[in-house]
Scaffold this active site. Structure first.
Site, PDB file in Angstrom:
ATOM      1  N   GLU A 141       0.671  -1.109   0.235  1.00 44.81           N
ATOM      2  CA  GLU A 141       0.056   0.110   0.053  1.00 44.81           C
ATOM      3  C   GLU A 141       0.956   1.105  -0.053  1.00 44.81           C
ATOM      4  O   GLU A 141       0.786   2.252   0.629  1.00 44.81           O
ATOM      5  CB  GLU A 141      -0.880   0.182   1.215  1.00 44.81           C
ATOM      6  CG  GLU A 141      -1.734  -1.227   1.357  1.00 44.81           C
ATOM      7  CD  GLU A 141      -2.842  -1.489   2.533  1.00 44.81           C
ATOM      8  OE1 GLU A 141      -3.890  -1.938   2.219  1.00 44.81           O
ATOM      9  OE2 GLU A 141      -2.182  -0.562   3.509  1.00 44.81           O
ATOM     10  N   CYS A 162     -10.487  -0.097   7.668  1.00 46.65           N
ATOM     11  CA  CYS A 162      -9.934   1.329   8.412  1.00 46.65           C
ATOM     12  C   CYS A 162     -10.445   2.311   7.404  1.00 46.65           C
ATOM     13  O   CYS A 162     -10.516   3.519   8.126  1.00 46.65           O
ATOM     14  CB  CYS A 162      -8.534   1.157   8.262  1.00 46.65           C
ATOM     15  SG  CYS A 162      -7.771   0.692   6.672  1.00 46.65           S
TER      16      CYS A 162
END
Length: 683
Positions: free
Chosen positions: A329, A420
């Site tokens: 990421e 998240c």
């Protein structure tokens, strides 16, 4: 005195106003006008904030209940059971939703929501251990903690445990809840935990570079509320620990896994490039800005300035997205900005807003708000569906129909194992009023063009400013300035870079043609000449009641070209009108989007469609489209209407092709197979 202040706070002996007035210290040279002092009345943002309040936040709380995130706290309070979710950072989804709900209460008072949070905060308090430790993945069963947690507290903090990450989100939520409600219930929990953290970590004590940054930002917020110097010094300590990991080998082919992924490959003052996990990185860079502002550290300031310049000139998507590489990421190399595999985690968009707001508060330059605005209107709200309860974890630049193209998410989901992003959106959205205005002495900054009203104090006089506009669809802005009595001050209105012919504050993107119309400003119906400062029009005068400022921004459709080093976009253009970046989606373009060309001379028409996608400005043009005749193995082009919608609105009408970048001419044809690896999402 400051220690006594904290003791009074913990004992519940200070009211909210008393606490705020008890602490005076240096901070950012420019101060944002608090979300508590800005009331929105905006046709673009207010419905989104209402949806966040009515749908996103309740859905988030419900999903925290249904997925046993709340149960983890209940079991921790009982000191028995088995951790019932997947990740040790699942605690933060509750903290983030409380934070968003706290902001939301200022917009939409809701007694039932307030009472629900009181109950939930009580469960959080019960889960906290006597010394302040709060981490359900260990407290439920200390003899058998989560396998990411290690046998002892903090043992795996750098790599996996997220103990300090959980603390950071607790602190952020606690300050928001305190500022919004005046209650100290969650704040007292946070202070107890922060005191423990400060007693464990620091010079001569335990040292670690937190694995997932945010505790640094949270500690700074607690410092601002309480004035306790240990909170600031511990935040600084955590920042300074980066770059000292003994296991890092820069020559290893997997060096990023031990170093740059965590921004731990060198001391922060020596870092010059945005690297590693994008969310962690931008939380770190936000904290670096915080500490630089509060301590005056020039080396830290120089580092964060250099890193920001690298990001905006080498690693920023045209939608404001960051973090190109799915593996880790993370930020990729310079100009590594692929389209079909673009990761652009929604949490990174949230972090980028935080970072750019802080950079503006440091420097007072409009370019930081330009980037913040680009993120807000494009790469941030693309992460949540128009229904308020479906989300993107990653935000692609192109979706192809062929399975031969590895791609990120082609459709939205209601929740994720690692959720998240939904809860990060829930907390960011209702905080938006706090980004509209800022102030430094006699300078009042109008940063975002969002209808609503604020009241400030300038030269000890109350000044009301009311914005009225239909932004981002129209460029006519109206500010009504009403001081209690006539008073001198400077109103600084941001002149967006896009309105001046600058696509971004670097050469990463540029408009294909120069701007045709200039920005104009009238005061009380008369044109005025104005000076500019750091990208702002400076309107200096003695303001009287109901003075009216009118600003006209050009709203032409612009073709955007990328730097030639961005390989995926050679010979291609993106479309932008005002701050909004557009895309073509299958639904409006005969079931495809990847076959459309946009030659340089293409002229677009605009039309507001109130019933489409909750109301959008639609772009249309007649363009060449590639047609494939599979039966005869032939390729041709035909003229058809290209319909473009705002990028943020895609994937609300089903699954299909989408593209942001359009070839200007047909130069090649790819012959492809039917199989390709899939790209997954999640930490």
């Amino acid at each position: 005195m400051k220690h006594l202040l904290t003791s009074f706070l913990a004992a519940g002996l200070l009211t909210a106003p008393a606490l705020a007035q008890s602490v005076k210290r240096s901070d950012y040279p420019i101060q944002a006008v608090s979300f508590t002092r800005v009331k929105l009345a905006d046709s673009f943002w207010l419905p989104r904030l209402k949806t966040n309040t009515d749908v996103t936040i309740p859905a988030s709380f419900q999903r925290c209940e249904a997925t046993n995130r709340v149960k983890n706290f209940e079991m921790a309070a009982a000191r028995q059971g088995k951790f019932a979710t997947i990740f040790p950072f699942d605690d933060t989804d509750i903290y983030k939703t409380i934070e968003g709900a706290s902001y939301s209460l200022k917009l939409y008072p809701d007694e039932k929501l307030d009472q629900y949070m009181d109950v939930l905060i009580g469960k959080v308090a019960a889960a906290q251990e006597p010394d302040g430790y709060l981490y359900t993945a260990r407290t439920i069963d200390p003899a058998h903690p989560h396998n990411w947690a290690g046998k002892e507290r903090w043992e795996k903090e750098r790599e996996l445990s997220h103990e300090l990450y959980n603390s950071g989100h607790l602190y952020e939520a606690a300050v928001a809840h305190y500022e919004a409600t005046g209650k100290k219930t969650l704040l007292n929990i946070a202070l107890k935990n922060a005191d423990l953290v400060c007693s464990v970590f620091g010079p001569g004590k335990r040292a670690v570079a937190p694995g997932h940054e945010i505790v640094e930002m949270g500690l700074v917020k607690l410092y601002r509320v309480t004035g306790k110097p240990e909170y600031l010094s511990t935040a600084r300590f955590f920042i300074d620990q980066r770059g000292h990991y003994q296991g890092y080998d820069p020559k290893s082919p997997d060096a990023w896994r031990n170093g740059s992924y965590w921004q731990d490959h060198k001391p922060v003052v020596d870092q010059k490039e945005a690297v590693g996990h994008a969310v962690r990185a931008e939380y770190l860079y936000s904290a670096m800005a915080d500490v630089a502002a509060l301590t005056g550290d020039q080396k830290l300031l120089a580092a964060v300035d250099t890193i920001w310049q690298n990001m905006v000139s080498r690693k920023l998507y045209v939608t404001g997205g960051t973090g190109a590489v799915p593996g880790g990421e993370r930020f990729g190399g310079n100009y590594e900005l692929p389209n079909t595999t673009a990761y652009n985690e929604t949490c990174a968009a949230v972090a980028n807003v935080y970072w750019n707001q802080r950079m503006f508060l440091l420097h007072g330059e409009a370019k930081y708000v330009d980037v913040l605005e680009k993120v807000l209107y494009n790469g941030l709200i693309s992460g949540v569906g128009l229904d308020g309860k479906t989300f993107f974890y990653s935000n692609a630049m192109q979706i192809r129909s062929s399975a031969s193209f590895p791609q990120t998410e082609p459709q939205r989901a209601g929740w994720f194992d690692c959720s998240c992003c939904p809860t990060n959106l829930a907390r960011l959205m209702p905080s938006l009023p706090g980004y509209v205005y800022a102030q430094k002495g006699n300078d009042v900054y109008a940063n975002l063009f969002i209808s609503g009203t604020t009241e400030l104090t300038v030269n000890k006089k109350v000044v009301r400013i009311t914005q009225q506009n239909n932004y981002p669809w129209q460029g006519d802005l109206k500010f009504t300035v009403s001081p209690a009595t006539a008073t001198d001050f400077n109103l600084l209105v941001r002149l967006p870079g896009w309105a001046l012919g600058e696509a971004v504050p670097s050469d990463l993107y540029r408009f294909a043609a120069p701007v045709q119309e200039q920005v104009s400003i009238n005061v009380n119906g008369k044109p005025v000449t104005y000076t500019t400062r750091n990208g702002y029009a400076v309107l200096a005068r003695k303001w009287s009641k109901n003075d009216v400022v009118e600003v006209r921004l050009p709203m032409d459709v612009r073709q955007v070209q990328a730097h030639t080093s961005v390989q995926d976009n050679l010979g291609k253009v993106a479309l932008q009108r005002g701050p909004v970046v557009y895309c073509a989606e299958w639904k409006d373009n005969n079931g495809k989007a990847s076959n459309l060309l946009v030659p340089a001379a293409t002229t677009f028409t605009t039309r507001f469609q109130p019933e489409m996608l909750n109301g959008i400005m639609q772009l249309q043009a007649t363009v060449p489209a590639v047609q494939i005749d599979a039966a005869n193995s032939s390729i041709s082009t035909t003229r058809q209407t290209l319909t473009a919608i705002p990028y943020y609105a895609w994937a609300n009408r089903g699954k299909g092709e989408m593209t942001v970048w359009f070839p200007q001419q047909l130069t090649d044809v790819e012959l492809i197979s039917r199989k390709a690896p899939e790209v997954t999402v999640g930490k």
